[in-house]
Design a protein around this motif. Sequence first.
Motif, PDB file in Angstrom:
ATOM      1  N   VAL A   1     -10.968  -1.720   4.760  1.00  0.00           N
ATOM      2  CA  VAL A   1     -10.735  -0.662   3.874  1.00  0.00           C
ATOM      3  C   VAL A   1     -12.231  -0.771   3.213  1.00  0.00           C
ATOM      4  CG1 VAL A   1      -9.749   0.125   1.687  1.00  0.00           C
ATOM      5  CG2 VAL A   1      -8.423  -1.160   3.180  1.00  0.00           C
TER       6      VAL A   1
ATOM      7  N   VAL B   1       0.754  -1.234   0.105  1.00  0.00           N
ATOM      8  CA  VAL B   1       0.046  -0.049   0.079  1.00  0.00           C
ATOM      9  C   VAL B   1       0.815   1.126   0.046  1.00  0.00           C
ATOM     10  CG1 VAL B   1      -1.777  -1.081   1.106  1.00  0.00           C
ATOM     11  CG2 VAL B   1      -0.088   0.068   2.603  1.00  0.00           C
TER      12      VAL B   1
ATOM     13  N   TYR C   1      -7.141  -6.107   4.808  1.00  0.00           N
ATOM     14  CA  TYR C   1      -5.476  -6.044   4.582  1.00  0.00           C
ATOM     15  C   TYR C   1      -4.942  -6.577   5.825  1.00  0.00           C
ATOM     16  CZ  TYR C   1      -6.024  -3.723  -0.005  1.00  0.00           C
ATOM     17  OH  TYR C   1      -6.275  -3.021  -1.088  1.00  0.00           O
TER      18      TYR C   1
ATOM     19  N   PHE D   1      -4.838   2.275  -0.906  1.00  0.00           N
ATOM     20  CA  PHE D   1      -5.394   0.998  -0.994  1.00  0.00           C
ATOM     21  C   PHE D   1      -6.158   0.775  -2.233  1.00  0.00           C
ATOM     22  CE2 PHE D   1      -4.897   1.892   3.532  1.00  0.00           C
ATOM     23  CZ  PHE D   1      -4.363   0.416   3.964  1.00  0.00           C
TER      24      PHE D   1
END
Length: 371
Positions: free
Chosen positions: A163, A103, A133, A127
């Motif tokens: 996310v 990322v 993640y 992201f």
Amino acid sequence: MEGMLRQRVTKGGVGFSVTISIVASLAFLTGNNLLFLLLACMLATLLLSNFLSRLSLAGLELDLVFPEHLSARRDVPARMKLKNEKSWMPSYSIHVSGTRGSVYSSAIYFPMIPAGTTVEETVDVHFARRGEYKENSFELRSQFPFGFTERRVRVTPRREAIVYPCLDPHPASELLLRGLEGEMLAQARGRGDDFYRIRPYGHGESARHVDWKATAHTGELQVREFAQQQEPMVEIYLDAHVGDQHLEWFEHAVDCCAFLSWELTQRGARIRFRSQNFDRQVPAEAGVYTILKFLALVEPVRIRNVVSPGSDSNLQVVVSAAPERLRGAGWSDAHVVGPRAFDNLGNAVAGADAAAVPGDARAGKDNGHRR
């Protein structure tokens, strides 16, 4: 944090090695003691460089602290912490960069990390997709002390992050949002508020609420106050039953639901978000982040059941790859986002002024408007 050490000889190291070879050849050919002494110093320098380079990278702990709320396809600030766990020796000239798929795509340089201390820097992370993640790989590099070799160690901090889908607007989503706002405004203008009381006039209030009869009776400005009614509720239904041919569309549909949920709640609207295995009302039962977390992890399902809308008075939005099978369940008056919404409608209004889109320009039953 896991690490894997690698080493690469630099151009300076190749040149120094060639010089050592030349000095060694001359020393053995001539038998000159001064050349042997110079050769010994050069070999000692090479060994010392190798030892210090390995020691400088040893004992480093990397951590990346994310914000509480993350959205896909946006640059967000995060805190990078690099701790030197050695109690007696600093680490010098450390480069930190993200590996492929990480990322963090940039690089940052730490000239020195004192022994037993932690240094922090704010970095931007990105992201590419929604979801969970758990691991992100980084690479620590150093050419300390003489630049003969570059040592690299790959580390993987163990930090989980959820996310949310992308909250950036799409032309189709923006047009649908404007339609919902128009209907909400129409409902707000059309509802009759119940009289609550007469009270003294407050600074900045509208003159249309002044009760002139009560004002004449008391000699001071009096206003009529009405009972506050709730804003209309928007019911959003995400049909997660999709076929393999609509998997790409499903990701756009999830982004659309996230955008609508976020924007409507920011405007103070009430939302009921539903799917095959999810049903929450905002703000009565949960906050908008509960919906965004569900959308971050939602996957297509094989459940074919169709649920009915909660109330006919709600503004309804259906996001489905097969909207025709939902109309029989009572969603016939809903705004529909179907498989062609993001292709046809989105491209049609991508370069147009929002105010120039006519209210009756509706491209069909699954174009993001009521049919």
